[in-house]
Design a protein around this motif. Structure first.
Motif, PDB file in Angstrom:
ATOM      1  N   GLY A 281       0.814  -1.207   0.000  1.00  0.00           N
ATOM      2  CA  GLY A 281       0.000   0.000   0.000  1.00  0.00           C
ATOM      3  C   GLY A 281       0.848   1.257   0.000  1.00  0.00           C
ATOM      4  O   GLY A 281       1.899   1.314  -0.619  1.00  0.00           O
ATOM      5  N   ARG A 282       0.405   2.274   0.720  1.00  0.00           N
ATOM      6  CA  ARG A 282       1.135   3.542   0.766  1.00  0.00           C
ATOM      7  C   ARG A 282       2.496   3.418   1.434  1.00  0.00           C
ATOM      8  O   ARG A 282       3.367   4.241   1.229  1.00  0.00           O
ATOM      9  CB  ARG A 282       0.312   4.591   1.492  1.00  0.00           C
ATOM     10  N   HIS A 283       2.693   2.390   2.221  1.00  0.00           N
ATOM     11  CA  HIS A 283       3.972   2.193   2.907  1.00  0.00           C
ATOM     12  C   HIS A 283       5.048   1.653   1.972  1.00  0.00           C
ATOM     13  O   HIS A 283       6.216   1.637   2.329  1.00  0.00           O
ATOM     14  CB  HIS A 283       3.802   1.244   4.094  1.00  0.00           C
ATOM     15  N   GLY A 284       4.664   1.215   0.793  1.00  0.00           N
ATOM     16  CA  GLY A 284       5.615   0.641  -0.146  1.00  0.00           C
ATOM     17  C   GLY A 284       6.127   1.619  -1.186  1.00  0.00           C
ATOM     18  O   GLY A 284       6.627   1.215  -2.231  1.00  0.00           O
ATOM     19  N   TYR A 285       6.045   2.926  -0.916  1.00  0.00           N
ATOM     20  CA  TYR A 285       6.461   3.950  -1.879  1.00  0.00           C
ATOM     21  C   TYR A 285       7.933   3.779  -2.246  1.00  0.00           C
ATOM     22  O   TYR A 285       8.788   3.626  -1.380  1.00  0.00           O
ATOM     23  CB  TYR A 285       6.243   5.348  -1.278  1.00  0.00           C
ATOM     24  N   LEU A 286       8.227   3.823  -3.556  1.00  0.00           N
ATOM     25  CA  LEU A 286       9.600   3.737  -4.040  1.00  0.00           C
ATOM     26  C   LEU A 286      10.076   5.057  -4.630  1.00  0.00           C
ATOM     27  O   LEU A 286      11.094   5.589  -4.234  1.00  0.00           O
ATOM     28  CB  LEU A 286       9.734   2.627  -5.083  1.00  0.00           C
ATOM     29  N   SER A 287       9.313   5.581  -5.606  1.00  0.00           N
ATOM     30  CA  SER A 287       9.739   6.791  -6.297  1.00  0.00           C
ATOM     31  C   SER A 287       8.610   7.268  -7.206  1.00  0.00           C
ATOM     32  O   SER A 287       7.745   6.477  -7.586  1.00  0.00           O
ATOM     33  CB  SER A 287      10.988   6.496  -7.125  1.00  0.00           C
ATOM     34  N   ARG A 288       8.664   8.539  -7.580  1.00  0.00           N
ATOM     35  CA  ARG A 288       7.722   9.044  -8.579  1.00  0.00           C
ATOM     36  C   ARG A 288       8.006   8.382  -9.923  1.00  0.00           C
ATOM     37  O   ARG A 288       9.146   7.999 -10.201  1.00  0.00           O
ATOM     38  CB  ARG A 288       7.845  10.552  -8.736  1.00  0.00           C
ATOM     39  N   CYS A 289       7.019   8.291 -10.760  1.00  0.00           N
ATOM     40  CA  CYS A 289       7.198   7.649 -12.063  1.00  0.00           C
ATOM     41  C   CYS A 289       8.138   8.435 -12.974  1.00  0.00           C
ATOM     42  O   CYS A 289       8.750   7.866 -13.854  1.00  0.00           O
ATOM     43  CB  CYS A 289       5.850   7.433 -12.740  1.00  0.00           C
ATOM     44  N   GLY A 290       8.270   9.720 -12.784  1.00  0.00           N
ATOM     45  CA  GLY A 290       9.200  10.501 -13.589  1.00  0.00           C
ATOM     46  C   GLY A 290      10.655  10.216 -13.268  1.00  0.00           C
ATOM     47  O   GLY A 290      11.549  10.563 -14.032  1.00  0.00           O
ATOM     48  N   ASP A 291      10.919   9.573 -12.152  1.00  0.00           N
ATOM     49  CA  ASP A 291      12.280   9.269 -11.711  1.00  0.00           C
ATOM     50  C   ASP A 291      12.507   7.764 -11.773  1.00  0.00           C
ATOM     51  O   ASP A 291      12.622   7.081 -10.756  1.00  0.00           O
ATOM     52  CB  ASP A 291      12.496   9.801 -10.288  1.00  0.00           C
ATOM     53  N   THR A 292      12.589   7.229 -12.976  1.00  0.00           N
ATOM     54  CA  THR A 292      12.748   5.791 -13.146  1.00  0.00           C
ATOM     55  C   THR A 292      14.087   5.311 -12.595  1.00  0.00           C
ATOM     56  O   THR A 292      14.171   4.235 -12.012  1.00  0.00           O
ATOM     57  CB  THR A 292      12.625   5.411 -14.637  1.00  0.00           C
ATOM     58  N   GLY A 293      15.132   6.126 -12.745  1.00  0.00           N
ATOM     59  CA  GLY A 293      16.438   5.758 -12.203  1.00  0.00           C
ATOM     60  C   GLY A 293      16.414   5.652 -10.689  1.00  0.00           C
ATOM     61  O   GLY A 293      17.037   4.766 -10.097  1.00  0.00           O
ATOM     62  N   GLY A 294      15.682   6.556 -10.040  1.00  0.00           N
ATOM     63  CA  GLY A 294      15.545   6.499  -8.586  1.00  0.00           C
ATOM     64  C   GLY A 294      14.806   5.252  -8.134  1.00  0.00           C
ATOM     65  O   GLY A 294      15.168   4.617  -7.140  1.00  0.00           O
ATOM     66  N   ALA A 295      13.750   4.893  -8.873  1.00  0.00           N
ATOM     67  CA  ALA A 295      12.999   3.678  -8.549  1.00  0.00           C
ATOM     68  C   ALA A 295      13.874   2.444  -8.750  1.00  0.00           C
ATOM     69  O   ALA A 295      13.851   1.521  -7.934  1.00  0.00           O
ATOM     70  CB  ALA A 295      11.739   3.583  -9.405  1.00  0.00           C
ATOM     71  N   ALA A 296      14.679   2.430  -9.829  1.00  0.00           N
ATOM     72  CA  ALA A 296      15.576   1.294 -10.064  1.00  0.00           C
ATOM     73  C   ALA A 296      16.615   1.202  -8.945  1.00  0.00           C
ATOM     74  O   ALA A 296      16.970   0.098  -8.514  1.00  0.00           O
ATOM     75  CB  ALA A 296      16.258   1.438 -11.421  1.00  0.00           C
ATOM     76  N   GLY A 297      17.080   2.334  -8.459  1.00  0.00           N
ATOM     77  CA  GLY A 297      18.016   2.335  -7.338  1.00  0.00           C
ATOM     78  C   GLY A 297      17.386   1.799  -6.065  1.00  0.00           C
ATOM     79  O   GLY A 297      18.026   1.059  -5.304  1.00  0.00           O
ATOM     80  N   GLN A 298      16.136   2.164  -5.809  1.00  0.00           N
ATOM     81  CA  GLN A 298      15.418   1.651  -4.634  1.00  0.00           C
ATOM     82  C   GLN A 298      15.234   0.136  -4.734  1.00  0.00           C
ATOM     83  O   GLN A 298      15.428  -0.588  -3.757  1.00  0.00           O
ATOM     84  CB  GLN A 298      14.052   2.329  -4.501  1.00  0.00           C
ATOM     85  N   VAL A 299      14.857  -0.333  -5.914  1.00  0.00           N
ATOM     86  CA  VAL A 299      14.678  -1.776  -6.115  1.00  0.00           C
ATOM     87  C   VAL A 299      16.021  -2.493  -5.937  1.00  0.00           C
ATOM     88  O   VAL A 299      16.091  -3.546  -5.297  1.00  0.00           O
ATOM     89  CB  VAL A 299      14.070  -2.059  -7.509  1.00  0.00           C
ATOM     90  N   ASP A 300      17.086  -1.919  -6.475  1.00  0.00           N
ATOM     91  CA  ASP A 300      18.424  -2.493  -6.333  1.00  0.00           C
ATOM     92  C   ASP A 300      18.801  -2.621  -4.854  1.00  0.00           C
ATOM     93  O   ASP A 300      19.274  -3.674  -4.416  1.00  0.00           O
ATOM     94  CB  ASP A 300      19.431  -1.605  -7.069  1.00  0.00           C
ATOM     95  N   ALA A 301      18.563  -1.573  -4.089  1.00  0.00           N
ATOM     96  CA  ALA A 301      18.885  -1.609  -2.656  1.00  0.00           C
ATOM     97  C   ALA A 301      18.041  -2.650  -1.917  1.00  0.00           C
ATOM     98  O   ALA A 301      18.557  -3.365  -1.043  1.00  0.00           O
ATOM     99  CB  ALA A 301      18.667  -0.228  -2.044  1.00  0.00           C
ATOM    100  N   MET A 302      16.765  -2.753  -2.260  1.00  0.00           N
ATOM    101  CA  MET A 302      15.892  -3.732  -1.602  1.00  0.00           C
ATOM    102  C   MET A 302      16.346  -5.159  -1.897  1.00  0.00           C
ATOM    103  O   MET A 302      16.394  -6.000  -0.996  1.00  0.00           O
ATOM    104  CB  MET A 302      14.440  -3.543  -2.059  1.00  0.00           C
ATOM    105  N   LEU A 303      16.679  -5.428  -3.166  1.00  0.00           N
ATOM    106  CA  LEU A 303      17.102  -6.777  -3.531  1.00  0.00           C
ATOM    107  C   LEU A 303      18.428  -7.134  -2.874  1.00  0.00           C
ATOM    108  O   LEU A 303      18.607  -8.251  -2.385  1.00  0.00           O
ATOM    109  CB  LEU A 303      17.195  -6.906  -5.051  1.00  0.00           C
ATOM    110  N   LYS A 304      19.368  -6.199  -2.839  1.00  0.00           N
ATOM    111  CA  LYS A 304      20.650  -6.469  -2.186  1.00  0.00           C
ATOM    112  C   LYS A 304      20.469  -6.700  -0.691  1.00  0.00           C
ATOM    113  O   LYS A 304      21.111  -7.572  -0.107  1.00  0.00           O
ATOM    114  CB  LYS A 304      21.618  -5.320  -2.432  1.00  0.00           C
TER     115      LYS A 304
END
Length: 119
Positions: free
Chosen positions: A88-111
């Motif tokens: 839900g709202r607690h799972g916020y990663l990044s705005r859609c305009g910042d795809t690189g930021g979202a990819a960085g968040q996903v990278d950190a979560m997976l690591k």
């Protein structure tokens, strides 16, 4: 506005909104693929048009496989953002305009999930 016209407008918004979300998820899929992660686009199955739009991103760790399910949600003010699905709202990663930021968040979560003992 008649009921029929309101129904057509709602169907149009749903179809156009779905296309926008798919575009954002495709951009994120390309960004995480560039970082070496694999993904599965669960939103491209035409036989399930009402299915939630989810992008599974996963990594093959030394001991186990880890994954993150990402979806796009509407934010206040008509914007959209990437969220970890199911949180839900607690799972916020990044705005859609910042795809690189979202990819960085996903990278950190997976690591973190792969090497949780080192954090």
């Amino acid at each position: 506005m008649s009921v029929r016209a309101a129904g057509r407008l709602l169907r149009w918004r749903t179809r156009s909104g779905r296309a926008v979300v798919i575009r954002h998820l495709d951009l994120l899929a390309a960004a995480v693929a560039a970082r070496g992660y694999r993904h599965i686009k669960l939103y491209q199955a035409e036989e399930f048009p009402r299915r939630p739009l989810v992008l599974w991103i996963f990594a093959l760790g030394p001991d186990a496989h880890v994954r993150v399910a990402v979806t796009v949600r509407t934010m206040p003010g008509r914007g959209r953002a990437y969220y970890e699905a199911g949180r839900g709202r607690h799972g916020y990663l990044s705005r859609c305009g910042d795809t690189g930021g979202a990819a960085g968040q996903v990278d950190a979560m997976l690591k973190h999930r792969m090497f949780s003992a080192t954090w």
